[in-house]
Design an enzyme around this catalytic site. Structure first.
Site, PDB file in Angstrom:
ATOM      1  N   CYS A  76     -14.197 131.183 114.538  1.00 43.10           N
ATOM      2  CA  CYS A  76     -12.826 130.116 114.232  1.00 43.10           C
ATOM      3  C   CYS A  76     -12.774 128.714 115.680  1.00 43.10           C
ATOM      4  CB  CYS A  76     -11.722 131.029 114.692  1.00 43.10           C
ATOM      5  SG  CYS A  76      -9.815 129.324 115.258  1.00 43.10           S
ATOM      6  N   CYS A 129      -7.082 130.530 123.408  1.00 42.51           N
ATOM      7  CA  CYS A 129      -7.270 131.973 121.626  1.00 42.51           C
ATOM      8  C   CYS A 129      -8.275 132.854 122.906  1.00 42.51           C
ATOM      9  CB  CYS A 129      -7.143 131.509 119.938  1.00 42.51           C
ATOM     10  SG  CYS A 129      -6.899 133.687 119.986  1.00 42.51           S
ATOM     11  N   GLU A 187      -1.520 121.280 119.458  1.00 40.37           N
ATOM     12  CA  GLU A 187      -1.837 120.560 118.739  1.00 40.37           C
ATOM     13  C   GLU A 187      -0.270 121.193 117.959  1.00 40.37           C
ATOM     14  OE1 GLU A 187      -4.667 117.221 116.981  1.00 40.37           O
ATOM     15  OE2 GLU A 187      -5.175 118.982 117.779  1.00 40.37           O
ATOM     16  N   CYS A 197       2.752 123.411 111.131  1.00 44.36           N
ATOM     17  CA  CYS A 197       1.705 124.266 111.589  1.00 44.36           C
ATOM     18  C   CYS A 197       1.941 124.326 113.268  1.00 44.36           C
ATOM     19  CB  CYS A 197       0.201 124.244 111.532  1.00 44.36           C
ATOM     20  SG  CYS A 197      -0.490 125.065 111.514  1.00 44.36           S
ATOM     21  N   CYS A 235      -4.602 123.674 109.597  1.00 44.69           N
ATOM     22  CA  CYS A 235      -4.322 125.047 109.926  1.00 44.69           C
ATOM     23  C   CYS A 235      -5.010 125.843 110.698  1.00 44.69           C
ATOM     24  CB  CYS A 235      -3.211 126.117 109.358  1.00 44.69           C
ATOM     25  SG  CYS A 235      -1.469 125.598 109.308  1.00 44.69           S
ATOM     26  N   CYS A 243     -12.283 134.780 117.161  1.00 42.97           N
ATOM     27  CA  CYS A 243     -12.860 135.494 115.397  1.00 42.97           C
ATOM     28  C   CYS A 243     -14.276 134.046 115.647  1.00 42.97           C
ATOM     29  CB  CYS A 243     -12.166 135.175 114.779  1.00 42.97           C
ATOM     30  SG  CYS A 243     -10.329 136.242 114.709  1.00 42.97           S
TER      31      CYS A 243
END
Ligand code: SAH
Length: 367
Positions: free
Chosen positions: A135, A128, A100, A121, A349, A132
Site C-alpha cells: 500500500c 498510516c 485526499e 472515499c 481508494c 501494509c
C-alpha cells in the site's frame, strides 16, 4: 520553508461537535438548549459560510461562536477529474498538512452500484502506521489522526464544491479508521444523525486492515453501519507476508471479532481482496478464501492489484483473475471482480500516497 507545516491559531472546527456538545456549549453560555438545534441547523441544513449568517442568534452569541470556532470548510489545494469521473480533492488542513478525498460516481463505485449515487472515499488519518507492504498510503509513515471536524468536513466541503449531495461514504481513504476510533465514532454520529448530515448508516462503510479489538468496540455502537475487511489473504502465511497487523491479530483472532460483529449488525461483511501475482492468487488461496467467506456469510470484492511506484508487486493476468473468481462463485460465495475501470479509477481508494511537497507546499499524490 514552504514544506514545513505551519502552526496556525485557527480555532477548532464547528463541524466537529455533536448536538450534545452544542447543548453543553449553550448551557455554558447560559443559553437555552434549543440554541444547539439552531446552530446545527445553520451548519448542516442551511450550510452558512459565516457565523454572522446565523440570524436567529444574538450578535453577542455569534461573536462568541466565531471567536471559539472556525466554520471548518477545507480549502481545496487541488482537484482533478470531472463530474463524470472519479474526482480527487486535495484538501489543505490548518496545520499545513494535506489529505485526499475521492468522489466516485455511481458507475465506478465500491460495490459496482448503478443506482446513480455518488460515493465519497474519506480519509481518517494523515499517513498510516500499519505499513501494509503493498500500500502506498503507509510508505511515508504516520503523521497524525484527523480531528472529528476534519473527517466531517471532507463530506461538507466536497458537497460544497460540487453542489451534489453525498449519500454514500467509505472510510477507505488514507489511514486506518479504527486506529482513530473515538473520533471516527463522533464523525459517524454527525454524518448519520438527522440533525447532521443525515446519511443512512447502511450507506457508510468502515474499512479496516484488521484491528480485532476495535472491530468489537465498533460493533457495539448502535448504528447499522457496514464493515469491510482488507483481508488480502485467507491464511496467516499469506497475511503475515503482506500485512504486519496480522502478527498482532492473526486471522483466527480477526474472525472471532467478525463473529462478534455479526451478532450486532445485520449487513453482510465485505472482504476486500487484492489479487497480487504469486502472493495470494493461487486456486488454493481461492478455496481457503471461499471457505472463510462462507463461514461468515461475507461477500468478496476482488481487486486486481494496482501497481505502486517503488513497489514490486504485480497483478495476475486476467485469466488467472477470472479463475480465482470462478472458484468463489462455484462455492456459492457472493463475489465481484472490479476490473472494468482500469488502474486509475480502481486505485481511487486506499492508495493515497503523499509523495513530495513542492515549493508551493502542494503535495503530489499518486494513486
Ligand atoms: N486502513 C484501512 C482503510 C484504507 S482502505 C484498510 O486497510 O482497510 C484502502 C483499501 O485499498 C484497502 O483495502 C487496501 O488494502 C487497498 N489498497 C491498498 N493499496 C492497494 C493497491 N496498490 N491496489 C489495490 N488496492 C489497494
Amino acid at each position: 520553508m514552504a514544506n514545513t507545516p505551519v502552526k496556525t491559531e485557527v480555532p477548532p472546527s464547528a463541524l466537529g461537535l455533536t448536538l450534545d456538545d452544542w447543548i453543553e456549549w449553550a448551557e455554558s453560555k447560559k443559553q437555552p438548549k434549543f440554541r444547539a438545534k439552531q446552530i446545527v441547523e445553520w451548519l448542516y441544513q442551511k450550510r452558512v459560510r459565516s457565523f454572522d449568517e446565523m440570524t436567529n442568534l444574538s450578535q453577542d452569541l455569534r461573536e462568541q461562536l466565531s471567536e471559539q470556532f472556525s466554520l471548518g470548510f477545507l480549502p481545496v489545494a487541488r482537484a482533478t477529474g470531472s463530474q463524470d469521473t472519479t474526482r480527487k480533492f486535495l484538501f489543505r488542513l490548518d496545520d499545513g498538512r494535506f489529505i485526499e478525498t475521492v468522489r466516485i460516481p455511481a458507475n465506478a463505485n465500491f460495490d459496482g452500484d448503478r443506482s446513480g449515487r455518488i460515493t465519497l472515499c474519506v480519509s481518517s488519518q494523515v499517513g498510516c502506521a500499519y505499513a501494509c507492504k503493498f500500500c502506498a498510503s503507509g510508505l511515508a509513515g504516520f503523521t497524525r489522526n484527523l480531528e472529528v471536524g476534519e473527517i466531517v468536513s471532507q463530506v461538507v466541503s466536497v458537497e460544497h464544491e460540487t453542489g451534489e449531495p453525498i449519500r454514500n461514504i467509505v472510510f477507505m481513504g488514507m489511514g486506518e479508521p479504527l486506529a482513530n476510533l473515538s473520533r471516527l465514532n463522533k464523525a459517524l454520529e454527525i454524518l448519520n444523525s438527522d440533525w447532521g448530515m443525515n446519511i443512512g448508516a447502511r450507506h457508510m462503510t468502515v474499512s479496516t486492515s484488521g484491528l480485532a479489538p476495535q472491530i468489537e468496540k465498533l460493533a457495539e455502537i448502535p448504528r447499522q453501519i457496514r464493515l469491510a475487511i482488507s483481508l488480502h489473504g485467507a491464511t496467516d502465511e499469506v497475511r503475515d507476508q503482506i500485512m504486519p497487523i496480522n502478527k498482532k491479530y492473526p486471522i483466527d483472532r480477526l474472525f472471532e471479532a467478525l463473529e462478534t460483529w455479526g451478532r450486532y449488525k445485520k449487513q453482510m461483511i465485505t472482504f476486500e481482496y487484492i489479487l497480487i501475482k504469486g502472493v495470494n492468487d493461487s486456486p488454493d488461496d481461492a478455496a481457503e478464501l471461499a471457505r472463510r467467506a462462507k463461514k461468515l456469510h461475507a461477500k468478496v470484492n476482488l481487486i486486481p492489484y494496482n501497481t505502486v511506484d517503488g513497489l514490486e508487486w504485480k497483478r495476475p493476468d486476467e485469466d488467472e483473475q477470472d479463475a480465482f473468481l470462478a472458484v468463489l462463485l462455484k462455492a456459492n460465495v457472493t463475489a465481484t471482480l472490479r476490473r472494468e475501470k482500469g488502474h486509475d479509477i480502481d486505485a481511487a481508494c486506499g492508495q493515497l500516497r503523499l509523495q513530495e511537497e513542492t515549493a508551493e507546499g502542494i503535495i503530489e499524490t499518486v494513486f
